[in-house]
Design a protein around this motif. Structure first.
Motif, PDB file in Angstrom:
ATOM      1  N   PHE A 300      -5.317 -10.166   5.942  1.00 59.27           N
ATOM      2  CA  PHE A 300      -4.213  -9.827   5.037  1.00 59.27           C
ATOM      3  C   PHE A 300      -3.209 -10.980   5.028  1.00 59.27           C
ATOM      4  O   PHE A 300      -2.806 -11.477   6.078  1.00 59.27           O
ATOM      5  CB  PHE A 300      -3.545  -8.543   5.539  1.00 59.27           C
ATOM      6  CG  PHE A 300      -2.276  -8.166   4.814  1.00 59.27           C
ATOM      7  CD1 PHE A 300      -2.330  -7.486   3.611  1.00 59.27           C
ATOM      8  CD2 PHE A 300      -1.038  -8.468   5.351  1.00 59.27           C
ATOM      9  CE1 PHE A 300      -1.169  -7.116   2.943  1.00 59.27           C
ATOM     10  CE2 PHE A 300       0.132  -8.099   4.700  1.00 59.27           C
ATOM     11  CZ  PHE A 300       0.064  -7.429   3.499  1.00 59.27           C
ATOM     12  N   LYS A 316      -4.177  -9.073  -0.513  1.00 58.63           N
ATOM     13  CA  LYS A 316      -3.453  -7.847  -0.210  1.00 58.63           C
ATOM     14  C   LYS A 316      -4.209  -6.878   0.686  1.00 58.63           C
ATOM     15  O   LYS A 316      -3.793  -5.735   0.861  1.00 58.63           O
ATOM     16  CB  LYS A 316      -3.077  -7.143  -1.517  1.00 58.63           C
ATOM     17  CG  LYS A 316      -2.132  -7.981  -2.386  1.00 58.63           C
ATOM     18  CD  LYS A 316      -1.798  -7.278  -3.682  1.00 58.63           C
ATOM     19  CE  LYS A 316      -0.856  -8.121  -4.542  1.00 58.63           C
ATOM     20  NZ  LYS A 316      -0.530  -7.466  -5.829  1.00 58.63           N
ATOM     21  N   GLY A 317      -5.315  -7.329   1.249  1.00 53.41           N
ATOM     22  CA  GLY A 317      -6.075  -6.461   2.137  1.00 53.41           C
ATOM     23  C   GLY A 317      -6.799  -7.263   3.190  1.00 53.41           C
ATOM     24  O   GLY A 317      -6.491  -8.424   3.456  1.00 53.41           O
ATOM     25  N   THR A 359      -5.258   3.915  -0.760  1.00 56.76           N
ATOM     26  CA  THR A 359      -6.210   2.960  -0.200  1.00 56.76           C
ATOM     27  C   THR A 359      -7.166   2.513  -1.300  1.00 56.76           C
ATOM     28  O   THR A 359      -7.445   3.257  -2.234  1.00 56.76           O
ATOM     29  CB  THR A 359      -7.019   3.574   0.959  1.00 56.76           C
ATOM     30  OG1 THR A 359      -7.662   4.776   0.518  1.00 56.76           O
ATOM     31  CG2 THR A 359      -6.108   3.890   2.133  1.00 56.76           C
ATOM     32  N   TYR A 361     -10.972   0.187  -1.992  1.00 58.57           N
ATOM     33  CA  TYR A 361     -12.204  -0.297  -1.390  1.00 58.57           C
ATOM     34  C   TYR A 361     -12.945  -1.064  -2.486  1.00 58.57           C
ATOM     35  O   TYR A 361     -13.309  -0.474  -3.506  1.00 58.57           O
ATOM     36  CB  TYR A 361     -13.044   0.867  -0.884  1.00 58.57           C
ATOM     37  CG  TYR A 361     -12.257   1.921  -0.119  1.00 58.57           C
ATOM     38  CD1 TYR A 361     -12.318   2.007   1.261  1.00 58.57           C
ATOM     39  CD2 TYR A 361     -11.440   2.842  -0.808  1.00 58.57           C
ATOM     40  CE1 TYR A 361     -11.592   2.979   1.946  1.00 58.57           C
ATOM     41  CE2 TYR A 361     -10.715   3.809  -0.123  1.00 58.57           C
ATOM     42  CZ  TYR A 361     -10.790   3.870   1.248  1.00 58.57           C
ATOM     43  OH  TYR A 361     -10.057   4.834   1.923  1.00 58.57           O
ATOM     44  N   HIS A 396     -13.692  -5.235   0.778  1.00 57.85           N
ATOM     45  CA  HIS A 396     -12.265  -5.565   0.775  1.00 57.85           C
ATOM     46  C   HIS A 396     -11.499  -4.245   0.846  1.00 57.85           C
ATOM     47  O   HIS A 396     -11.643  -3.389  -0.025  1.00 57.85           O
ATOM     48  CB  HIS A 396     -11.917  -6.329  -0.506  1.00 57.85           C
ATOM     49  CG  HIS A 396     -10.449  -6.603  -0.664  1.00 57.85           C
ATOM     50  ND1 HIS A 396      -9.851  -7.731  -0.159  1.00 57.85           N
ATOM     51  CD2 HIS A 396      -9.474  -5.891  -1.278  1.00 57.85           C
ATOM     52  CE1 HIS A 396      -8.551  -7.701  -0.461  1.00 57.85           C
ATOM     53  NE2 HIS A 396      -8.310  -6.585  -1.134  1.00 57.85           N
ATOM     54  N   PHE A 397     -10.684  -4.091   1.886  1.00 58.40           N
ATOM     55  CA  PHE A 397     -10.004  -2.821   2.160  1.00 58.40           C
ATOM     56  C   PHE A 397      -8.495  -3.014   2.132  1.00 58.40           C
ATOM     57  O   PHE A 397      -7.975  -3.934   2.769  1.00 58.40           O
ATOM     58  CB  PHE A 397     -10.441  -2.295   3.526  1.00 58.40           C
ATOM     59  CG  PHE A 397      -9.714  -1.065   3.988  1.00 58.40           C
ATOM     60  CD1 PHE A 397      -9.675   0.086   3.215  1.00 58.40           C
ATOM     61  CD2 PHE A 397      -9.068  -1.044   5.225  1.00 58.40           C
ATOM     62  CE1 PHE A 397      -9.007   1.225   3.643  1.00 58.40           C
ATOM     63  CE2 PHE A 397      -8.403   0.079   5.665  1.00 58.40           C
ATOM     64  CZ  PHE A 397      -8.369   1.209   4.877  1.00 58.40           C
ATOM     65  N   GLU A 398      -7.798  -2.165   1.361  1.00 59.05           N
ATOM     66  CA  GLU A 398      -6.347  -2.250   1.240  1.00 59.05           C
ATOM     67  C   GLU A 398      -5.692  -0.917   1.569  1.00 59.05           C
ATOM     68  O   GLU A 398      -6.249   0.144   1.293  1.00 59.05           O
ATOM     69  CB  GLU A 398      -5.942  -2.640  -0.187  1.00 59.05           C
ATOM     70  CG  GLU A 398      -6.438  -3.999  -0.638  1.00 59.05           C
ATOM     71  CD  GLU A 398      -6.033  -4.305  -2.076  1.00 59.05           C
ATOM     72  OE1 GLU A 398      -6.360  -5.411  -2.547  1.00 59.05           O
ATOM     73  OE2 GLU A 398      -5.399  -3.445  -2.736  1.00 59.05           O
ATOM     74  N   TRP A 400      -1.828   0.779   0.757  1.00 53.94           N
ATOM     75  CA  TRP A 400      -0.554   0.634   0.062  1.00 53.94           C
ATOM     76  C   TRP A 400       0.368   1.773   0.482  1.00 53.94           C
ATOM     77  O   TRP A 400      -0.052   2.923   0.569  1.00 53.94           O
ATOM     78  CB  TRP A 400      -0.764   0.676  -1.453  1.00 53.94           C
ATOM     79  CG  TRP A 400      -1.488  -0.520  -2.003  1.00 53.94           C
ATOM     80  CD1 TRP A 400      -2.783  -0.877  -1.747  1.00 53.94           C
ATOM     81  CD2 TRP A 400      -0.969  -1.507  -2.884  1.00 53.94           C
ATOM     82  NE1 TRP A 400      -3.101  -2.025  -2.425  1.00 53.94           N
ATOM     83  CE2 TRP A 400      -2.004  -2.439  -3.135  1.00 53.94           C
ATOM     84  CE3 TRP A 400       0.267  -1.691  -3.509  1.00 53.94           C
ATOM     85  CZ2 TRP A 400      -1.840  -3.541  -3.970  1.00 53.94           C
ATOM     86  CZ3 TRP A 400       0.439  -2.786  -4.349  1.00 53.94           C
ATOM     87  CH2 TRP A 400      -0.596  -3.703  -4.564  1.00 53.94           C
ATOM     88  N   ALA A 405       1.547  -3.257  -0.780  1.00 55.55           N
ATOM     89  CA  ALA A 405       0.427  -3.523   0.111  1.00 55.55           C
ATOM     90  C   ALA A 405       0.932  -3.841   1.513  1.00 55.55           C
ATOM     91  O   ALA A 405       1.899  -4.582   1.689  1.00 55.55           O
ATOM     92  CB  ALA A 405      -0.400  -4.689  -0.420  1.00 55.55           C
ATOM     93  N   ASN A 407      -0.473  -4.512   5.842  1.00 56.74           N
ATOM     94  CA  ASN A 407      -1.595  -4.997   6.634  1.00 56.74           C
ATOM     95  C   ASN A 407      -2.362  -3.813   7.213  1.00 56.74           C
ATOM     96  O   ASN A 407      -1.832  -3.069   8.041  1.00 56.74           O
ATOM     97  CB  ASN A 407      -1.075  -5.889   7.763  1.00 56.74           C
ATOM     98  CG  ASN A 407      -2.202  -6.596   8.491  1.00 56.74           C
ATOM     99  OD1 ASN A 407      -3.359  -6.196   8.426  1.00 56.74           O
ATOM    100  ND2 ASN A 407      -1.865  -7.659   9.196  1.00 56.74           N
ATOM    101  N   PRO A 408      -3.623  -3.595   6.812  1.00 57.53           N
ATOM    102  CA  PRO A 408      -4.378  -2.441   7.311  1.00 57.53           C
ATOM    103  C   PRO A 408      -4.574  -2.446   8.819  1.00 57.53           C
ATOM    104  O   PRO A 408      -4.807  -1.400   9.419  1.00 57.53           O
ATOM    105  CB  PRO A 408      -5.729  -2.569   6.590  1.00 57.53           C
ATOM    106  CG  PRO A 408      -5.440  -3.376   5.365  1.00 57.53           C
ATOM    107  CD  PRO A 408      -4.385  -4.353   5.793  1.00 57.53           C
TER     108      PRO A 408
END
Length: 441
Positions: A300, A316-317, A359, A361, A396-398, A400, A405, A407-408
């Motif tokens: 991220f 953003k992920g 979220t 994906y 790619h995983f986000e 919000w 956004a 940091n996961p």
């Protein structure tokens, strides 16, 4: 090979009887663990086949992990921001880009790091005010960012009487202490839904920020978009009044009645809302969208710059390098907002969890859910792929929060933890007081 085996046999026989027994046991245990892991993996894959028999067979032909390479640094995800609904458009933010309630264990850096705020800015904030080392549970932060994704202004609500504002001046921050001189009074409002929930609340005298707080307090219990005419809710607030004008307010408790059922949310000393018994109102999240954590191929980074153009192109992920066909799970209960193929993101899914969380994906191979569908935490929603703008198999995983956004890997995720011990008794006293005011005429 025979010589090697004979050498190993001689070496083994040179040990005492006791050590030969220990080595034999260890060898047997290692073999059993290897067999167990292999069987467990096959059971997981077999169970997925049973649950989704109607998908094409090659979705289970999982590639070797060596095929999952890091994403090229020039390949940025350029998908649009998460979709918004009528609530996002009808309730604009009144206090800046983001806000946060201090929780147990929080520090200034842990709060801001999850949103990608860099350490130089955090250090400059602390230089402007050493009191930032002494955050207390339940205090509120809000902040705005400039066009370069840097902190522009931070507001720390130390108490109802005092706020501290930090404004950026070049690379430093200037502190302004704001003392409030108004009088606080407790108000009770009753809102009967007639048509639009938001319009009904505004006609009853609630501000945009108060409506937003009401929605957040009960976001996991009810979908406010589906309230019917005749549903009603009671709200307790503390409002600061100065020269007859409302300056600010704080939501104390909510009692909503819909379809013959009562829902309660009462604020505790930690600034969070719980039900009448002190149980948590949120739905817990998983940290990762896969069975296990895979290698991270791209972190991220909201300030990542394009190596060719030099312009800011935020990532953003987090990218996890997973083999094609890896099951991808929803990290929490929610409603699917998007499930489609979309340019650079490839096949992707967006899920809204309550009102504050979403979220996403991306770069998936096969989608297993549709827009509008309700999903549960841990439900398989897709299989990973290499679609869209991607140079290697990955997901790619986000995450919000409030349309921003985070940091996961470091985000403070919701959990269902309730109140216990002495704090619970203090909370129950608040509950009884709120119920008395709700029922008074």
């Amino acid at each position: 090979m025979q010589k090697t085996l004979n050498s190993l046999k001689l070496e083994f026989n040179s040990f005492s009887y006791f050590y030969r027994i220990i080595l034999s046991v260890l060898a047997v245990v290692s073999l059993m663990i290897f067999i167990w892991n292999t069987c467990t993996h096959n059971v997981i894959i077999a169970s997925l086949k049973v649950n989704y028999p109607h998908f094409e067979q090659d979705v289970f032909n999982i590639s070797f992990p060596s095929d999952s390479e890091p994403i090229d640094t020039e390949n940025f995800v350029t998908e649009d921001d998460p979709p918004k609904d009528e609530f996002d458009n009808d309730i604009p933010s009144e206090i800046g880009n983001h806000d946060y309630i201090v929780a147990s264990g929080d520090t200034l850096s842990s709060i801001l790091n999850q949103y990608g705020i860099e350490m130089p800015d955090i250090r400059q904030l602390v230089k402007a005010d050493r009191h930032l080392y002494s955050l207390k549970i339940g205090q509120k932060f809000s902040w705005t960012l400039n066009t370069d994704s840097q902190l522009q202004r931070v507001v720390w609500e130390v108490s109802r009487r005092e706020s501290r504002r930090y404004d950026r001046i070049q690379d430093k921050f200037k502190l302004s202490v704001l003392l409030k001189t108004g009088t606080w009074q407790r108000d009770r409002l009753t809102v009967v839904v007639n048509g639009s929930f938001i319009n009904s609340a505004k006609l009853a005298g609630l501000s945009n920020s108060e409506i937003s707080e009401v929605i957040k307090s009960l976001q996991w219990q009810i979908d406010f978009r589906k309230l019917r005419d005749g549903d009603y809710f009671k709200v307790l607030t503390m409002r600061e009044m100065l020269d007859g004008q409302r300056q600010q307010s704080e939501l104390i408790a909510v009692n909503l009645r819909s379809s013959g059922k009562n829902y309660y949310a009462i604020r505790a000393a930690d600034g969070k809302f719980y039900d009448r018994r002190g149980s948590g109102l949120t739905s817990g999240f998983m940290r990762f969208p896969t069975i296990r954590r895979y290698r991270i191929s791209s972190q991220f980074n909201p300030r990542r710059s394009n190596p060719v153009t030099g312009r800011i192109a935020p990532h953003k992920g987090v990218d996890f390098a997973v083999p094609i066909g890896t099951p991808i799970f929803s990290v929490g209960d929610g409603e699917v907002m998007v499930s489609k193929s979309s340019g650079a993101a490839g096949n992707y899914v967006a899920i809204r969890h309550g009102r504050q969380y979403m979220t996403r994906y991306m770069h998936l191979k096969t989608l297993l859910v549709r827009a509008g569908e309700r999903v549960k935490r841990g439900q398989c929603i897709a299989f990973s792929g290499n679609t869209g703008r991607s140079t290697g198999p990955h997901v790619h995983f986000e995450i919000w929060i409030n349309n921003h956004a985070v940091n996961p890997l470091t985000a403070r995720l919701p959990c269902m933890r309730g109140i216990s011990g002495e704090a619970r008794q203090n909370y129950l006293d608040r509950v009884n007081e709120a119920l008395l005011q709700f029922n008074s005429r």
